[in-house]
Design a protein around this motif. Structure first.
Motif, mmCIF file in Angstrom:
data_model
loop_
_atom_site.group_PDB
_atom_site.id
_atom_site.type_symbol
_atom_site.label_atom_id
_atom_site.label_comp_id
_atom_site.label_asym_id
_atom_site.label_seq_id
_atom_site.Cartn_x
_atom_site.Cartn_y
_atom_site.Cartn_z
ATOM 1 N N TRP A 21 46.083 50.235 48.969
ATOM 2 C CA TRP A 21 45.556 49.868 47.660
ATOM 3 C C TRP A 21 46.461 50.456 46.594
ATOM 4 C CZ3 TRP A 21 43.543 52.976 43.633
ATOM 5 C CH2 TRP A 21 42.941 52.263 42.591
ATOM 6 N N ASN A 22 46.929 49.610 45.689
ATOM 7 C CA ASN A 22 47.776 50.060 44.588
ATOM 8 C C ASN A 22 48.992 50.863 45.064
ATOM 9 O OD1 ASN A 22 47.029 48.941 42.181
ATOM 10 N ND2 ASN A 22 45.839 50.685 41.455
ATOM 11 N N GLY A 23 49.590 50.430 46.164
ATOM 12 C CA GLY A 23 50.793 51.085 46.662
ATOM 13 C C GLY A 23 50.549 52.301 47.516
ATOM 14 N N SER A 47 38.359 39.418 48.459
ATOM 15 C CA SER A 47 36.921 39.411 48.154
ATOM 16 C C SER A 47 36.392 40.819 47.932
ATOM 17 C CB SER A 47 36.147 38.764 49.309
ATOM 18 O OG SER A 47 36.574 37.443 49.528
ATOM 19 N N PRO A 48 35.433 40.983 47.015
ATOM 20 C CA PRO A 48 34.796 42.290 46.838
ATOM 21 C C PRO A 48 33.938 42.639 48.045
ATOM 22 C CG PRO A 48 33.691 40.627 45.512
ATOM 23 C CD PRO A 48 34.904 39.962 46.089
ATOM 24 N N LEU A 49 33.621 43.921 48.187
ATOM 25 C CA LEU A 49 32.905 44.392 49.368
ATOM 26 C C LEU A 49 31.534 43.757 49.512
ATOM 27 C CD1 LEU A 49 33.211 46.444 51.723
ATOM 28 C CD2 LEU A 49 32.011 48.097 50.280
ATOM 29 N N PRO A 101 43.640 44.878 44.062
ATOM 30 C CA PRO A 101 42.957 45.420 42.877
ATOM 31 C C PRO A 101 42.316 44.307 42.050
ATOM 32 C CG PRO A 101 45.113 46.440 43.151
ATOM 33 C CD PRO A 101 45.047 45.303 44.131
ATOM 34 N N GLU A 102 41.189 44.612 41.456
ATOM 35 C CA GLU A 102 40.415 43.598 40.736
ATOM 36 C C GLU A 102 41.240 42.926 39.649
ATOM 37 O OE1 GLU A 102 37.282 41.172 40.367
ATOM 38 O OE2 GLU A 102 37.435 42.806 41.833
ATOM 39 N N LEU A 110 44.973 37.594 37.490
ATOM 40 C CA LEU A 110 46.341 37.351 37.016
ATOM 41 C C LEU A 110 47.138 36.716 38.152
ATOM 42 C CD1 LEU A 110 46.850 40.832 35.317
ATOM 43 C CD2 LEU A 110 46.395 38.673 34.137
ATOM 44 N N PRO A 111 47.122 35.381 38.245
ATOM 45 C CA PRO A 111 47.738 34.697 39.397
ATOM 46 C C PRO A 111 49.204 35.059 39.620
ATOM 47 C CG PRO A 111 46.398 33.163 38.145
ATOM 48 C CD PRO A 111 46.461 34.421 37.338
ATOM 49 N N ALA A 112 49.992 35.194 38.561
ATOM 50 C CA ALA A 112 51.409 35.522 38.734
ATOM 51 C C ALA A 112 51.579 36.926 39.295
ATOM 52 C CB ALA A 112 52.152 35.380 37.410
ATOM 53 N N SER A 113 50.755 37.867 38.845
ATOM 54 C CA SER A 113 50.810 39.230 39.387
ATOM 55 C C SER A 113 50.324 39.246 40.829
ATOM 56 C CB SER A 113 49.960 40.169 38.536
ATOM 57 O OG SER A 113 50.461 40.259 37.220
ATOM 58 N N LEU A 114 49.315 38.416 41.128
ATOM 59 C CA LEU A 114 48.798 38.351 42.490
ATOM 60 C C LEU A 114 49.855 37.820 43.453
ATOM 61 C CD1 LEU A 114 46.519 38.627 44.513
ATOM 62 C CD2 LEU A 114 45.652 36.405 43.766
#
Length: 540
Positions: A24-26, A210-212, A235-236, A241-245
């Motif tokens: 998560w987050n690197g 998906s969230p938990l 991360p939520e 943000l599709p480009a970041s995803l």
């Protein structure tokens, strides 16, 4: 032998101790670290009064602590109850009270909310992840306090495979949430069947979109650890943000993806896929709602190396059918089938009198599967209606879950989803399937997404309304879209109004929130519009 869900991380900790179980987050958490931290959490919970069968709330934003929470709770012999971190406070309080939750696993952002909930629910004993409350009375610890308690072995819990593992709440038809009780047996059965169906192995990297509190998360949280794979928790912020995803998918070299179609459509249209290397993706699963064929076809062209599968199954059974999507013809606008019932399960298609229909006839799908829930928490009224029981011999019955979904068996044996039984409405005496209208709307070249819903008129009747998000490169016109529908549907199925929108309200699981659309429409229609009525007559 693995007969409890936590055995999955223990076995992978033995085989792949230094392999990341979750990221998560690197940051990564290896299987060895996850097992030890979950053991420590379990020991703490047991030492503080948690016993077999207790329910513990997981009220966390996405983080590595969600994995520690899920497995630590189950190792303590309790059942985890995921709480939507974005839900209204009243809904969270309802679930805490309804489920008899005495401990919450949370984060600092929930400090104030937990304080208010604790004031109204004195039975709440403690919370992990927040500071001490000014009012006192609630035991609190930080996640750093829990981390130092890491242990090599879990406590004795006395749990067996038929005991509760988790309770997942979903919206009920009356508006009150209902909790689905899943056991270690149903969760493990799902992990084994899904891992086998999609060939999950220890070299895979799964994207947990998906969230938990959404049932799709069990694929990454159970099937991934079964195979020793790495689950990357998205991360939520990236989900919006599709480009970041797409950059994250590229950076993390994800191999398997599973989400609702909406997330994939956003990636296709706004994810800058032409600038990414997504060659690592080998399997893309989608489910939860129909995937418009035009978007699916475009995404399959964009990612030719990936296999695509339509995954079907209500949260009450986790999953029960699948369909591996073949190449789609350019002129094929038929909705993608939900496929066949998977291994070690049985499906029947029944009419309104619970009689099996002939192949090709429409009926409700009922499913008998080891992945099925035990029942709804504290809702015997729902349990009495949720299951179909088929007599076999004296005193013995086969138990099937009633999905509430209408299906039709096609000549090739695949099932076609035709809509919800409760998505059938009557308009001027005519039965109307809302999903049928949505399917036609999805074929319009200017329509990117759509939703159709019934609205009450000022006179007490029912009218149909459609909401449409247009494709950015095409100008959408409400009257033209209605004319298109009038050319393809009976007059009584043409919505009285087509509303052009920039964005849809959505549930936290990513599905279109049709209740919110309907409520807004009924508010707007408080005063009937003569002009709109005249226009409707012209078109139909």
């Amino acid at each position: 032998m693995a007969f409890l869900i936590p055995h999955l991380i223990d076995r992978s900790a033995e085989r792949y101790p230094d392999h990341d179980a979750f990221r998560w987050n690197g940051r990564g958490l290896t299987y060895a670290e996850l097992a030890r931290r979950a053991n420590g959490l379990a020991r703490f919970l047991r030492e503080n009064g948690v016993t077999k069968g207790d329910r513990i709330g997981v009220y966390l934003n996405k983080s590595l602590e969600t994995a520690v929470s899920v497995y630590g709770i189950m190792k303590a012999g309790a059942a985890y109850v995921p709480l939507d971190p974005l839900a209204p406070e009243s809904r969270v309080a309802f679930i805490v009270r309804d489920c008899g939750i005495r401990w919450l696993l949370a984060d600092a952002a929930k400090q104030a909310v937990i304080g208010r909930i604790a004031e109204g629910i004195p039975e709440l004993a403690g919370a992990i992840g927040i500071e001490p409350l000014p009012s006192g009375g609630l035991r609190t610890l930080s996640w750093d306090d829990i981390a130092v308690l890491a242990a090599d072995s879990p406590p004795e819990s006395g749990v067996m495979e038929q005991d509760l593992a988790y309770i997942m709440y979903t919206s009920g038809s009356t508006g009150a949430p209902k909790g689905m009780m899943h056991t270690h047996y149903s969760g493990l059965s799902y992990a084994r069947l899904s891992a086998a169906t999609y060939g999950v192995n220890h070299e895979d990297r799964l994207g947990n979109h998906s969230p938990l509190h959404f049932d799709m998360s069990t694929f990454e949280y159970f099937s991934g650890p079964l195979a020793g794979a790495t689950t990357v928790i998205i991360p939520e912020a990236y989900t919006k943000l599709p480009a970041s995803l797409s950059q994250l998918i590229d950076d993390e070299r994800l191999t398997i993806w599973y989400s609702v179609p909406f997330a994939l459509i956003q990636l296709l249209l706004r994810g800058a896929l032409e600038r990414r290397d997504l060659s690592s993706l080998r399997w893309i699963n989608f489910g939860g709602e129909p995937f418009p064929p035009k978007h699916l076809r475009a995404l399959m062209r964009r990612l030719p190396q990936a296999r695509f599968s339509n995954v079907y199954g209500p949260a009450e059974v986790n999953q029960c059918t699948f369909y591996h999507v073949p190449p789609l013809a350019e002129d094929d606008d038929e909705s993608v089938p939900i496929g066949r019932v998977w291994a070690n399960a049985e499906g029947l298609v029944l009419d309104d009198d619970d009689r099996e229909v002939s192949p090709g006839e429409i009926g409700e799908l009922v499913v008998r599967t080891p992945t099925m829930m035990r029942g709804y928490w504290n809702r015997q009224d729902l349990n009495a209606r949720a299951f179909y029981r088929r007599p076999v011999y004296n005193g013995y019955e086969d138990v099937f879950y009633r999905t509430g979904d209408l299906v039709q068996e096609m000549p090739d044996g695949n099932l076609k989803f035709l809509g919800r039984k409760d998505r059938q409405v009557k308009v001027r005496g005519h039965r109307v399937e809302l999903d049928e209208i949505e399917n036609v709307l999805s074929t319009h070249p200017a329509v990117e997404q759509n939703a159709v819903y019934p609205v009450r008129t000022a006179e007490g009747g029912t009218e149909l309304e459609a909401a449409v998000i247009p494709r950015p490169e095409i100008e959408a016109d409400s009257a033209a879209i209605r004319a298109y529908l009038a050319a393809h549907l009976p007059w009584y199925e043409v919505p009285g109004e087509v509303v052009i929108m920039a964005i849809f309200p959505r549930t936290t699981s990513g599905k279109i929130d049709r209740r919110a659309l309907r409520a807004q429409a009924e508010e707007n229609r408080a005063a009937p519009s003569p002009d709109r009525s005249e226009e409707s007559k012209k078109l139909v």
